[in-house]
Design a protein around this motif. Structure first.
Motif, PDB file in Angstrom:
ATOM      1  N   ALA A  59       0.835  -1.197   0.000  1.00  0.00           N
ATOM      2  CA  ALA A  59       0.000   0.000   0.000  1.00  0.00           C
ATOM      3  C   ALA A  59       0.871   1.249   0.000  1.00  0.00           C
ATOM      4  CB  ALA A  59      -0.918  -0.009   1.218  1.00  0.00           C
ATOM      5  N   THR A  60       1.449   1.567  -1.174  1.00  0.00           N
ATOM      6  CA  THR A  60       2.297   2.759  -1.247  1.00  0.00           C
ATOM      7  C   THR A  60       1.467   4.016  -1.488  1.00  0.00           C
ATOM      8  OG1 THR A  60       2.573   2.568  -3.629  1.00  0.00           O
ATOM      9  CG2 THR A  60       4.193   1.439  -2.257  1.00  0.00           C
ATOM     10  N   GLY A  61       0.233   3.829  -1.993  1.00  0.00           N
ATOM     11  CA  GLY A  61      -0.582   4.982  -2.352  1.00  0.00           C
ATOM     12  C   GLY A  61      -0.247   5.564  -3.707  1.00  0.00           C
ATOM     13  N   PHE A  62       0.758   4.982  -4.382  1.00  0.00           N
ATOM     14  CA  PHE A  62       1.197   5.513  -5.673  1.00  0.00           C
ATOM     15  C   PHE A  62       0.763   4.610  -6.820  1.00  0.00           C
ATOM     16  CE2 PHE A  62       5.018   6.960  -3.088  1.00  0.00           C
ATOM     17  CZ  PHE A  62       4.545   8.253  -2.956  1.00  0.00           C
ATOM     18  N   ASP A  94      -3.658  14.684 -18.152  1.00  0.00           N
ATOM     19  CA  ASP A  94      -4.709  15.383 -17.412  1.00  0.00           C
ATOM     20  C   ASP A  94      -5.486  14.495 -16.445  1.00  0.00           C
ATOM     21  OD1 ASP A  94      -4.088  17.713 -18.763  1.00  0.00           O
ATOM     22  OD2 ASP A  94      -5.371  17.158 -20.462  1.00  0.00           O
ATOM     23  N   ASP A  95      -5.220  13.215 -16.459  1.00  0.00           N
ATOM     24  CA  ASP A  95      -5.940  12.342 -15.510  1.00  0.00           C
ATOM     25  C   ASP A  95      -4.977  11.488 -14.688  1.00  0.00           C
ATOM     26  OD1 ASP A  95      -5.064  10.644 -17.451  1.00  0.00           O
ATOM     27  OD2 ASP A  95      -6.985   9.706 -17.864  1.00  0.00           O
ATOM     28  N   LEU A  96      -3.816  12.076 -14.367  1.00  0.00           N
ATOM     29  CA  LEU A  96      -2.801  11.332 -13.629  1.00  0.00           C
ATOM     30  C   LEU A  96      -3.252  11.043 -12.194  1.00  0.00           C
ATOM     31  CD1 LEU A  96       0.802  12.725 -14.261  1.00  0.00           C
ATOM     32  CD2 LEU A  96      -0.145  10.500 -14.854  1.00  0.00           C
ATOM     33  N   PRO A  97      -3.089   9.808 -11.742  1.00  0.00           N
ATOM     34  CA  PRO A  97      -3.308   9.513 -10.318  1.00  0.00           C
ATOM     35  C   PRO A  97      -2.097   9.996  -9.506  1.00  0.00           C
ATOM     36  CG  PRO A  97      -2.542   7.561 -11.448  1.00  0.00           C
ATOM     37  CD  PRO A  97      -2.644   8.646 -12.502  1.00  0.00           C
ATOM     38  N   THR A  98      -2.073   9.708  -8.217  1.00  0.00           N
ATOM     39  CA  THR A  98      -0.920  10.062  -7.390  1.00  0.00           C
ATOM     40  C   THR A  98       0.284   9.228  -7.823  1.00  0.00           C
ATOM     41  OG1 THR A  98      -2.413  10.472  -5.563  1.00  0.00           O
ATOM     42  CG2 THR A  98      -0.082  10.272  -5.015  1.00  0.00           C
ATOM     43  N   VAL A  99       1.380   9.899  -8.150  1.00  0.00           N
ATOM     44  CA  VAL A  99       2.567   9.205  -8.649  1.00  0.00           C
ATOM     45  C   VAL A  99       3.727   9.415  -7.662  1.00  0.00           C
ATOM     46  CG1 VAL A  99       1.837   9.400 -11.054  1.00  0.00           C
ATOM     47  CG2 VAL A  99       3.305  11.176 -10.051  1.00  0.00           C
ATOM     48  N   PRO A 100       4.793   8.620  -7.797  1.00  0.00           N
ATOM     49  CA  PRO A 100       5.919   8.729  -6.851  1.00  0.00           C
ATOM     50  C   PRO A 100       6.581  10.115  -6.901  1.00  0.00           C
ATOM     51  CG  PRO A 100       6.040   6.681  -8.071  1.00  0.00           C
ATOM     52  CD  PRO A 100       4.981   7.508  -8.734  1.00  0.00           C
ATOM     53  N   PRO A 101       7.287  10.475  -5.839  1.00  0.00           N
ATOM     54  CA  PRO A 101       7.892  11.807  -5.760  1.00  0.00           C
ATOM     55  C   PRO A 101       9.027  11.982  -6.769  1.00  0.00           C
ATOM     56  CG  PRO A 101       8.601  10.453  -3.917  1.00  0.00           C
ATOM     57  CD  PRO A 101       7.547   9.675  -4.638  1.00  0.00           C
ATOM     58  N   PRO A 102       9.346  13.224  -7.106  1.00  0.00           N
ATOM     59  CA  PRO A 102      10.344  13.483  -8.147  1.00  0.00           C
ATOM     60  C   PRO A 102      11.762  13.055  -7.779  1.00  0.00           C
ATOM     61  CG  PRO A 102       9.657  15.534  -7.088  1.00  0.00           C
ATOM     62  CD  PRO A 102       8.740  14.461  -6.594  1.00  0.00           C
ATOM     63  N   GLN A 103      12.012  12.791  -6.482  1.00  0.00           N
ATOM     64  CA  GLN A 103      13.354  12.308  -6.105  1.00  0.00           C
ATOM     65  C   GLN A 103      13.578  10.879  -6.592  1.00  0.00           C
ATOM     66  OE1 GLN A 103      11.142  13.390  -3.837  1.00  0.00           O
ATOM     67  NE2 GLN A 103      11.985  15.242  -2.934  1.00  0.00           N
TER      68      GLN A 103
END
Ligand SMILES: [Zn+2]
Length: 268
Positions: free
Chosen positions: A166-169, A245-254
């Motif tokens: 469950a990363t949420g990403f 335009d419909d991106l879900p939550t994605v991993p951080p830019p780091q």
């Protein structure tokens, strides 16, 4: 940044020390994260802690990783947390240094005995390897190369959530490279296994050390060539094509996944 090279001088009170309690990095609450401990301070606080795992040089000073006993930590002065908890909270170069420190400590801990004959090992090759004192079999720190791939279909990008995590990403697909396999072959196989589609035009992007626990992530782009998404439910919980335009939550830019996703849409 941490300069990775052989330390050619004896341990000294002025060495920089990266402290861990098991796999948790210990951060002082009383100074900035780039003001590392000195060996003299560590010995004053924790007693004899051994030489530690050699890392290289930080700001021209020999640097080591050392594991200490949690019971000796003053919780009013220090905080310990997983390496992942540092991700995005300290600069990339400090995170990379802690990542190397944790991996070198884990390597020392896991290779105290020869994997071939069971005898004790000792540092050799300037501390870069641990060699059996009996049969001479040596072990260098092990990296596990992985591919991570952003699969495009026109303006859309394939993103997936992993099963059981469950990363949420929603993220790009990733997997370990198998013995005997090229990175490009691993990209094609992993995508086929995880979501059932074919890809072509596999091209390298960049790489990132990922010390959870010892991966080297090799980032690629690839294009969808054939097939519809059929997920492997043991690996993937959900996968679909997403537009800008419909991106879900994605991993951080780091993270390299975040960079792949950003670069994909920035070049469309
Ligand atoms: Zn041996």
């Amino acid at each position: 940044m941490l300069e990775i090279k052989t330390i050619d001088e004896s341990p000294a009170a002025s060495d920089y020390i990266f402290i861990f309690v098991k796999d948790n990095a210990v951060i002082s609450l009383q100074r900035p994260p780039d003001q590392f401990w000195l060996r003299g301070e560590v010995e004053g606080a924790f007693g004899d802690v051994g030489v530690g795992a050699p890392l290289g040089y930080w700001a021209g000073r020999p640097s080591y990783a050392i594991e200490v006993d949690a019971q000796c930590l003053n919780v009013m002065e220090h905080m310990s947390g997983s390496l992942y908890s540092l991700f995005g909270r300290v600069s990339d170069v400090i995170f990379a240094a802690y990542g190397r420190a944790l991996q070198m400590l884990a390597w020392q801990r896991d290779h105290q005995f020869c994997g071939r004959c069971g005898t004790l090992t000792a540092p050799t090759d300037g501390g870069k390897a641990l060699a059996c004192v009996d049969c001479g079999h040596s072990a260098y720190p092990r990296l596990n190369p992985c591919v991570i791939v952003a699969v495009g279909r026109g303006e859309q990008l394939l993103l997936a959530t992993a099963a059981g995590r469950a990363t949420g990403f929603h993220s790009t697909l990733a997997g370990f490279i198998e013995p005997g396999e090229s990175a490009e072959q691993a990209v094609i196989r992993e995508v086929q296994e995880e979501v059932g589609i074919g890809v072509n035009n596999v091209r390298y992007f960049t790489s990132q050390p990922w010390p959870f626990p010892s991966q080297l992530m090799l980032g690629f782009f690839a294009d969808h060539s054939d097939g519809e998404i059929v997920i492997d439910p043991t690996e993937i919980a959900h996968a679909d094509w997403y537009g800008r335009d419909d991106l879900p939550t994605v991993p951080p830019p780091q993270s390299i996944a975040g960079q792949l996703i950003h670069h994909f849409f920035a070049t469309r």
